[in-house]
Design a protein around this motif. Sequence first.
Motif, PDB file in Angstrom:
ATOM      1  N   LYS A 479     -34.424 -22.392  71.499  1.00 60.64           N
ATOM      2  CA  LYS A 479     -33.096 -22.543  72.097  1.00 60.64           C
ATOM      3  C   LYS A 479     -32.208 -23.427  70.885  1.00 60.64           C
ATOM      4  O   LYS A 479     -31.154 -23.311  70.858  1.00 60.64           O
ATOM      5  CB  LYS A 479     -33.043 -23.649  73.163  1.00 60.64           C
ATOM      6  CG  LYS A 479     -33.719 -25.019  73.169  1.00 60.64           C
ATOM      7  CD  LYS A 479     -33.765 -25.777  74.377  1.00 60.64           C
ATOM      8  CE  LYS A 479     -34.285 -26.946  74.396  1.00 60.64           C
ATOM      9  NZ  LYS A 479     -34.119 -28.094  75.560  1.00 60.64           N
ATOM     10  N   TYR A 481     -31.959 -22.422  67.979  1.00 66.28           N
ATOM     11  CA  TYR A 481     -31.645 -21.296  66.946  1.00 66.28           C
ATOM     12  C   TYR A 481     -30.776 -20.251  67.970  1.00 66.28           C
ATOM     13  O   TYR A 481     -30.016 -19.563  67.321  1.00 66.28           O
ATOM     14  CB  TYR A 481     -32.784 -20.667  66.556  1.00 66.28           C
ATOM     15  CG  TYR A 481     -33.502 -21.470  65.616  1.00 66.28           C
ATOM     16  CD1 TYR A 481     -33.167 -21.650  64.289  1.00 66.28           C
ATOM     17  CD2 TYR A 481     -34.840 -21.984  66.025  1.00 66.28           C
ATOM     18  CE1 TYR A 481     -34.005 -22.493  63.507  1.00 66.28           C
ATOM     19  CE2 TYR A 481     -35.574 -22.627  65.368  1.00 66.28           C
ATOM     20  CZ  TYR A 481     -35.180 -23.027  63.928  1.00 66.28           C
ATOM     21  OH  TYR A 481     -35.915 -23.775  63.248  1.00 66.28           O
ATOM     22  N   SER A 483     -27.702 -19.064  70.907  1.00 64.48           N
ATOM     23  CA  SER A 483     -26.581 -19.459  71.989  1.00 64.48           C
ATOM     24  C   SER A 483     -26.507 -18.210  72.985  1.00 64.48           C
ATOM     25  O   SER A 483     -26.772 -17.073  72.590  1.00 64.48           O
ATOM     26  CB  SER A 483     -25.321 -19.992  71.036  1.00 64.48           C
ATOM     27  OG  SER A 483     -24.902 -18.770  70.563  1.00 64.48           O
ATOM     28  N   ILE A 484     -25.816 -18.426  74.001  1.00 62.99           N
ATOM     29  CA  ILE A 484     -25.566 -17.383  74.725  1.00 62.99           C
ATOM     30  C   ILE A 484     -24.543 -16.345  74.000  1.00 62.99           C
ATOM     31  O   ILE A 484     -24.734 -15.003  74.361  1.00 62.99           O
ATOM     32  CB  ILE A 484     -24.675 -17.877  76.095  1.00 62.99           C
ATOM     33  CG1 ILE A 484     -25.445 -18.968  76.970  1.00 62.99           C
ATOM     34  CG2 ILE A 484     -24.369 -16.821  76.849  1.00 62.99           C
ATOM     35  CD1 ILE A 484     -26.835 -18.171  77.433  1.00 62.99           C
ATOM     36  N   ASP A 486     -25.226 -15.049  71.314  1.00 62.38           N
ATOM     37  CA  ASP A 486     -26.072 -14.003  70.457  1.00 62.38           C
ATOM     38  C   ASP A 486     -26.449 -13.044  71.326  1.00 62.38           C
ATOM     39  O   ASP A 486     -26.813 -11.813  70.801  1.00 62.38           O
ATOM     40  CB  ASP A 486     -27.244 -14.731  70.040  1.00 62.38           C
ATOM     41  CG  ASP A 486     -27.097 -15.791  68.874  1.00 62.38           C
ATOM     42  OD1 ASP A 486     -26.300 -15.566  68.205  1.00 62.38           O
ATOM     43  OD2 ASP A 486     -27.811 -17.003  69.102  1.00 62.38           O
ATOM     44  N   GLU A 493     -26.226 -10.831  78.589  1.00 61.46           N
ATOM     45  CA  GLU A 493     -25.750 -12.419  78.612  1.00 61.46           C
ATOM     46  C   GLU A 493     -26.066 -13.167  80.079  1.00 61.46           C
ATOM     47  O   GLU A 493     -26.351 -14.134  80.196  1.00 61.46           O
ATOM     48  CB  GLU A 493     -24.097 -12.167  78.467  1.00 61.46           C
ATOM     49  CG  GLU A 493     -23.597 -13.798  78.501  1.00 61.46           C
ATOM     50  CD  GLU A 493     -22.244 -13.572  78.325  1.00 61.46           C
ATOM     51  OE1 GLU A 493     -21.663 -13.911  77.121  1.00 61.46           O
ATOM     52  OE2 GLU A 493     -21.421 -12.930  79.099  1.00 61.46           O
ATOM     53  N   LYS A 500     -32.248 -19.404  81.080  1.00 67.89           N
ATOM     54  CA  LYS A 500     -31.753 -20.542  80.812  1.00 67.89           C
ATOM     55  C   LYS A 500     -31.753 -21.593  81.822  1.00 67.89           C
ATOM     56  O   LYS A 500     -31.946 -22.679  81.931  1.00 67.89           O
ATOM     57  CB  LYS A 500     -30.300 -20.639  80.063  1.00 67.89           C
ATOM     58  CG  LYS A 500     -29.999 -21.986  79.364  1.00 67.89           C
ATOM     59  CD  LYS A 500     -28.847 -21.953  78.679  1.00 67.89           C
ATOM     60  CE  LYS A 500     -28.286 -23.161  78.143  1.00 67.89           C
ATOM     61  NZ  LYS A 500     -28.096 -24.026  79.080  1.00 67.89           N
ATOM     62  N   LYS A 579     -30.452 -12.954  65.721  1.00 69.25           N
ATOM     63  CA  LYS A 579     -29.590 -13.750  64.712  1.00 69.25           C
ATOM     64  C   LYS A 579     -28.848 -12.556  63.797  1.00 69.25           C
ATOM     65  O   LYS A 579     -27.697 -12.387  63.513  1.00 69.25           O
ATOM     66  CB  LYS A 579     -29.993 -14.668  63.889  1.00 69.25           C
ATOM     67  CG  LYS A 579     -30.591 -15.872  64.824  1.00 69.25           C
ATOM     68  CD  LYS A 579     -29.535 -16.474  65.961  1.00 69.25           C
ATOM     69  CE  LYS A 579     -28.507 -17.153  65.068  1.00 69.25           C
ATOM     70  NZ  LYS A 579     -27.475 -17.738  66.022  1.00 69.25           N
ATOM     71  N   ARG A 582     -26.708 -10.503  65.340  1.00 70.47           N
ATOM     72  CA  ARG A 582     -25.222 -11.322  65.847  1.00 70.47           C
ATOM     73  C   ARG A 582     -24.465 -11.301  64.353  1.00 70.47           C
ATOM     74  O   ARG A 582     -23.134 -10.983  64.434  1.00 70.47           O
ATOM     75  CB  ARG A 582     -25.577 -12.573  66.214  1.00 70.47           C
ATOM     76  CG  ARG A 582     -24.369 -13.499  66.296  1.00 70.47           C
ATOM     77  CD  ARG A 582     -23.420 -13.121  67.340  1.00 70.47           C
ATOM     78  NE  ARG A 582     -22.353 -14.126  67.556  1.00 70.47           N
ATOM     79  CZ  ARG A 582     -21.008 -13.871  68.098  1.00 70.47           C
ATOM     80  NH1 ARG A 582     -20.688 -12.492  68.677  1.00 70.47           N
ATOM     81  NH2 ARG A 582     -20.097 -14.664  68.206  1.00 70.47           N
ATOM     82  N   GLU A 599     -17.641 -19.004  61.754  1.00 69.23           N
ATOM     83  CA  GLU A 599     -18.730 -18.585  62.697  1.00 69.23           C
ATOM     84  C   GLU A 599     -19.787 -17.869  61.701  1.00 69.23           C
ATOM     85  O   GLU A 599     -21.071 -18.010  61.822  1.00 69.23           O
ATOM     86  CB  GLU A 599     -18.346 -17.917  63.633  1.00 69.23           C
ATOM     87  CG  GLU A 599     -19.351 -17.824  64.962  1.00 69.23           C
ATOM     88  CD  GLU A 599     -19.012 -17.205  66.017  1.00 69.23           C
ATOM     89  OE1 GLU A 599     -19.886 -16.788  66.900  1.00 69.23           O
ATOM     90  OE2 GLU A 599     -17.792 -16.687  66.091  1.00 69.23           O
ATOM     91  N   GLU A 603     -23.633 -18.749  61.142  1.00 67.01           N
ATOM     92  CA  GLU A 603     -24.889 -18.117  61.515  1.00 67.01           C
ATOM     93  C   GLU A 603     -25.702 -17.701  60.321  1.00 67.01           C
ATOM     94  O   GLU A 603     -26.653 -17.572  60.548  1.00 67.01           O
ATOM     95  CB  GLU A 603     -24.309 -16.736  62.264  1.00 67.01           C
ATOM     96  CG  GLU A 603     -23.401 -16.939  63.435  1.00 67.01           C
ATOM     97  CD  GLU A 603     -24.559 -17.592  64.632  1.00 67.01           C
ATOM     98  OE1 GLU A 603     -25.691 -17.370  64.522  1.00 67.01           O
ATOM     99  OE2 GLU A 603     -23.706 -17.643  65.738  1.00 67.01           O
TER     100      GLU A 603
END
Length: 615
Positions: A479, A481, A483-484, A486, A493, A500, A579, A582, A599, A603
């Motif tokens: 968690k 690393y 986020s929603i 991603d 999602e 979560k 990641k 993303r 952002e 990232e």
Amino acid sequence: MYYSDELVEEVRTRNDIVDVVSSYVRMKKKGSNYVGLCPFHSEKTGSFMVNPSMQIYKCFGCNKGGNVFSFMMEYEGLTFPEAVKVLAERAGIDLPETSGEDKAKAAERHRKKERLFEMNKEAATFFYYQLRKENGKAGLSYFKKRELSDETMKKFGLGFANVTSNDLCLYLKNKGYSDEEIVEAGLAVNSEKRGMSDKFWNRVMFPIQDLSNKVIGFGGRVLGDGEPKYLNSPDTPIFDKSRNLYGLNYARSAKKKHVILCEGYMDVISMHQAGFTEAVASLGTAFTSGQANLLKRYTENVILAYDSDEAGTKAALRAIGILRSVGLVGRILHLEPAKDPDEFIKRFGKDAFEERLENCEDSFIFEMRMTERDYDLKSPESKSRFRSALVEKLFLLKDNFDDVRPFIETAASKYGFDTDELVKSVAAYGNKVLSSPYYRREREYSGKKDAKKEDTRVLPYKLFFTLICDDPELYKKAKGYLSIGDFPQGLYEKAMLLIKEAIDEGKDPEPGRMISVLLSDESIPEEEASEINTLFTTRASDELHKFGGLSEDDIISGDIGEDPKEKGKILKELLIGIKSLRIEDLNATIKDHPENLNELIGEKHLLEKLQKAAF
């Protein structure tokens, strides 16, 4: 019909998946799970597993999986509300009565569909009689030249759309149908320039019927040089081209062990007239998996009788893969020197056609021959490249390696390759492709299809969900690393949010429960809803098992095992993959949205930190 999450969960928990599936599938206990032959594809060795603790099922062959609702939907062809109702009745749970508003909406949908059925019937009647009037002489002459009997024309309800472009509209308006209804039925178009006009004109007409013999749409062939040559009804509330087959309403009653799949209306009609009533055709579109699954209800064997030109060959090669993906056996009917079945029967007769049917070519042999055309097998270098192409084709052929062996032996015998060496090459190729949990190194998230024809871009998310559901403690490591944001908006999602929320509330993220919640979410588009059942049942070892990476016992007893280091390694690779995706998405937006640059930089820093982290 809407049912609350609490009610859906009660129905699910009151229907043990082992009990439900056992009423359809013969299973035996193996370790803590139950194993049997998959009901969704043909197999000789059981690869279908039911996990009672997680209340999910998974087939390691066809990759289908889900919870008890998913099973009923897939096996019985039910919608989610219908599956809830069936299982509620089984468990003795009283469902709330449908609200007055829901009843009204359902009644309106039913009324609209019935009006469309009635309108199509009226249109079919109109076309039928137009063919037999003075205005229809050209259409009747066309069918007579194609040597169709009056009986055959009547059986298929063949008709004619006049040269004038508003006859049907006027006819249907006089029957009480509105402009909006006629357009919705796909029988007319409404434009500012021309107003209301018939969709079909100056065409011989082929009514398309469903399995109940109701007219659901039309195909029309132009007379003369007009374009397009063939015109079909658009999709409507009662007609989906990708899930219907022309002539299946008759072919399903044919007492044959196979179905003949061809390209056109006239091919079907000509074959039926000659006594081959097992013939069907796709509806103006390329053959689809929906049509293949429809055929699977009635047969395991499909004979492809496509045109003998290059386009027909390409269509046949594509259809072979689709048939194979749903567990159907395809064979190739060779029609040379004729172009299509209609021409063959006219030139050579019924007996010659029957003889060709009895000598159809195996689809794999056909595929090899077509591949061979691109290589000079007299050249050692070219033959080596052909062997590599063959290895890849063999790898993609079947879900389980044992099932590939007979095909390898056939290929080796035909082209003079050593069987054992070819076996090793296929296994090596498979392990190379599948060596990463989500094929990242091989595919680099290119969005191409993998060996199971699954989009590898979404595979990291599915594997992550499955891994976290197996061991929720891993979420604590992940968690920091993630986020929603991603996860792709929509289904993925929502799945991450469910996981979560469950973990944050101190609950286990039960796959069976989460599948139910997502299946009942009407906001999820239909094209995404089909992915729900694989979100929490996709495992890297499924793929490795097929080509020798893990034994079935390894998978049944715990998939990747309990080694924390191994789990940590896989978790880290998945996080790096997620990641990376993303970052890739953000990179693609910078040109039009420079405000995303900060952002993106953040990232990239997080990814560097992740790559150095120990798990």
